[in-house]
Design an enzyme around this catalytic site. Structure first.
Site, mmCIF file in Angstrom:
data_model
loop_
_atom_site.group_PDB
_atom_site.id
_atom_site.type_symbol
_atom_site.label_atom_id
_atom_site.label_comp_id
_atom_site.label_asym_id
_atom_site.label_seq_id
_atom_site.Cartn_x
_atom_site.Cartn_y
_atom_site.Cartn_z
ATOM 1 N N SER A 83 38.348 48.310 -53.233
ATOM 2 C CA SER A 83 39.684 47.967 -52.746
ATOM 3 C C SER A 83 39.720 46.892 -51.676
ATOM 4 O O SER A 83 40.812 46.426 -51.324
ATOM 5 C CB SER A 83 40.388 49.222 -52.229
ATOM 6 O OG SER A 83 40.842 49.993 -53.304
ATOM 7 N N TYR A 113 49.541 55.232 -51.447
ATOM 8 C CA TYR A 113 48.571 54.273 -51.969
ATOM 9 C C TYR A 113 48.589 54.261 -53.494
ATOM 10 O O TYR A 113 48.469 55.300 -54.132
ATOM 11 C CB TYR A 113 47.187 54.661 -51.471
ATOM 12 C CG TYR A 113 46.132 53.589 -51.592
ATOM 13 C CD1 TYR A 113 45.887 52.718 -50.541
ATOM 14 C CD2 TYR A 113 45.372 53.464 -52.735
ATOM 15 C CE1 TYR A 113 44.910 51.745 -50.633
ATOM 16 C CE2 TYR A 113 44.397 52.503 -52.839
ATOM 17 C CZ TYR A 113 44.165 51.644 -51.787
ATOM 18 O OH TYR A 113 43.186 50.684 -51.894
ATOM 19 N N SER A 114 48.753 53.076 -54.065
ATOM 20 C CA SER A 114 48.795 52.948 -55.515
ATOM 21 C C SER A 114 48.185 51.617 -55.925
ATOM 22 O O SER A 114 48.694 50.552 -55.562
ATOM 23 C CB SER A 114 50.237 53.038 -56.031
ATOM 24 O OG SER A 114 50.285 52.755 -57.417
ATOM 25 N N ASN A 115 47.107 51.682 -56.688
ATOM 26 C CA ASN A 115 46.486 50.462 -57.189
ATOM 27 C C ASN A 115 47.437 49.644 -58.050
ATOM 28 O O ASN A 115 47.302 48.425 -58.163
ATOM 29 C CB ASN A 115 45.242 50.829 -57.995
ATOM 30 C CG ASN A 115 44.153 51.426 -57.128
ATOM 31 O OD1 ASN A 115 43.516 50.735 -56.354
ATOM 32 N ND2 ASN A 115 43.946 52.733 -57.250
ATOM 33 N N GLY A 155 36.647 50.111 -49.465
ATOM 34 C CA GLY A 155 36.819 50.256 -50.899
ATOM 35 C C GLY A 155 35.821 51.196 -51.531
ATOM 36 O O GLY A 155 34.681 51.309 -51.074
#
Length: 365
Positions: free
Chosen positions: A82, A178-180, A320
């Site tokens: 991340s 949190y969202s990719n 990440g």
């Protein structure tokens, strides 16, 4: 991600070459890495600490390959998960600075008809909310781990389809979740505006100007790691057997977590960013304007995380997790930068806490 994509937690020119830590009594960073191997069971660990003048020290512990016992390469390449989001955010914010979009533009303005789902709609979600994870758009992370490990190439639009099967995580546009998926959408906006691939824009706007010679965005179906690197491993459960997952297809992570780098390159990147070498002051201020992450003393800006230091002040970075690797680091108030990587994804969140504690210690000592 553990068997997944990315965690939902965290100078221009040629820098000085990293030097190995001198012989003698190990300092706190070396002791911390040794403890991660000896007590937390990670196969390998590596770190780079860079002072404000650009002088670096590198550290390693454990082995780079459990099958052969080969050493961990000093400043070897790792998958940075991340941390990729920060590169994506920089590209988007540079486009803001160029007047090609605004942070308060609606996603619909740039991706018409793309974002529709239960409780979320691109006609009401802004670019700022994507970068700050306040959009309410659901994540796809939990459903792509198998594709990654099997080496299957995944298109960005495919992960959007997965995410959009789920309801919104919030509806107020202010709550951090949190969202990719947010960063996949941000990457698609950047590609539409530039008419170039996100990988090409990151390389042109960030990697080459900063001389990040060991940092790259893997090409489609590029499953290996190009330069000297430790192997990455996955455990299905804490204490379970290690499975070598060095060779994967990271495409499902894309704008949210696909890149490869080294600890020293990451220190150079974060230092340059926080010194204002990549963004105009207005976009720099926006990037460092945070919302709280519930249940913590951590704040999330536009792709940057702010964490308090035990010695006072805060440090800025990200972090990440991706199949086989976990990284943590950032830059403190005095300009010192640290980045640490271990060669397992986080089956044990105690390892994550130890990594964050070691970053704090390295920045405060």
């Amino acid at each position: 991600m553990a068997a997944a994509v990315a965690v939902g937690a965290l100078a221009l020119g040629v820098a000085a070459q990293p030097v190995a830590f001198a012989a003698g009594r190990p300092d706190s960073v070396q002791r911390g890495l040794d403890g991660l191997v000896r007590e937390a069971g990670v196969p390998g660990a590596l770190a780079t600490v860079t002072d404000a003048s650009g002088r670096s020290r590198t550290y390693t512990a454990g082995v780079g390959d459990v099958a052969t016992g080969a050493a961990v390469p000093r400043d070897g390449q790792v998958r940075i998960g991340s941390n990729t989001k920060v590169f994506t955010a920089v590209v988007v914010l540079q486009l803001v600075g160029e007047g090609r979009l605004r942070l308060d533009d609606k996603v619909e303005d740039h991706l018409p008809g793309v974002v529709r789902g239960e409780g979320f709609d691109g006609r009401t979600i802004t670019v700022r909310q994507l970068l700050q994870h306040t959009s309410g758009i659901p994540d796809y992370e939990a459903e792509v781990g198998e594709a990654i490990e099997r080496g299957r190439y995944v298109e960005p639009r495919e992960v959007l389809e997965i995410a959009f099967r789920h309801p919104a995580t919030s509806a107020d546009g202010k709550t951090f979740h949190y969202s990719n998926t947010n960063y996949v959408l941000a990457g698609l906006i950047a590609e539409k505006l530039t008419r170039r691939s996100l990988a090409a824009e990151i390389d042109r706007r960030v990697v080459k100007p900063l001389g990040l010679g060991h940092t790259y965005f893997p090409a489609p179906r590029d499953r290996g790691i190009r330069e000297a690197h430790p192997h990455g491993y996955h455990q299905d459960a804490v204490g379970g057997p290690l499975r070598d997952v060095t060779v994967i297809d990271p495409s499902a992570a894309w704008a949210a977590g696909q890149m490869v780098s080294t600890n020293s390159d990451m220190n150079r990147f974060f230092s340059a960013l926080l010194e204002g070498r990549l963004l105009r002051p207005q976009e720099q201020r926006a990037m460092r304007t945070t919302v709280p992450i519930e249940g913590s003393d951590v704040g999330y800006g536009l792709g940057l995380i702010s964490r308090p230091l035990s010695c006072g002040g805060v440090y800025w970075g990200h972090g990440g997790d991706i199949t086989g690797f976990e990284t943590r680091g950032g830059v403190g108030p005095d300009g010192r930068a640290v980045n640490i990587a271990v060669t397992t994804d986080p089956a044990d969140h105690g390892v994550t806490r130890r990594l964050e504690g070691l970053v704090d210690e390295a920045l405060c000592r």
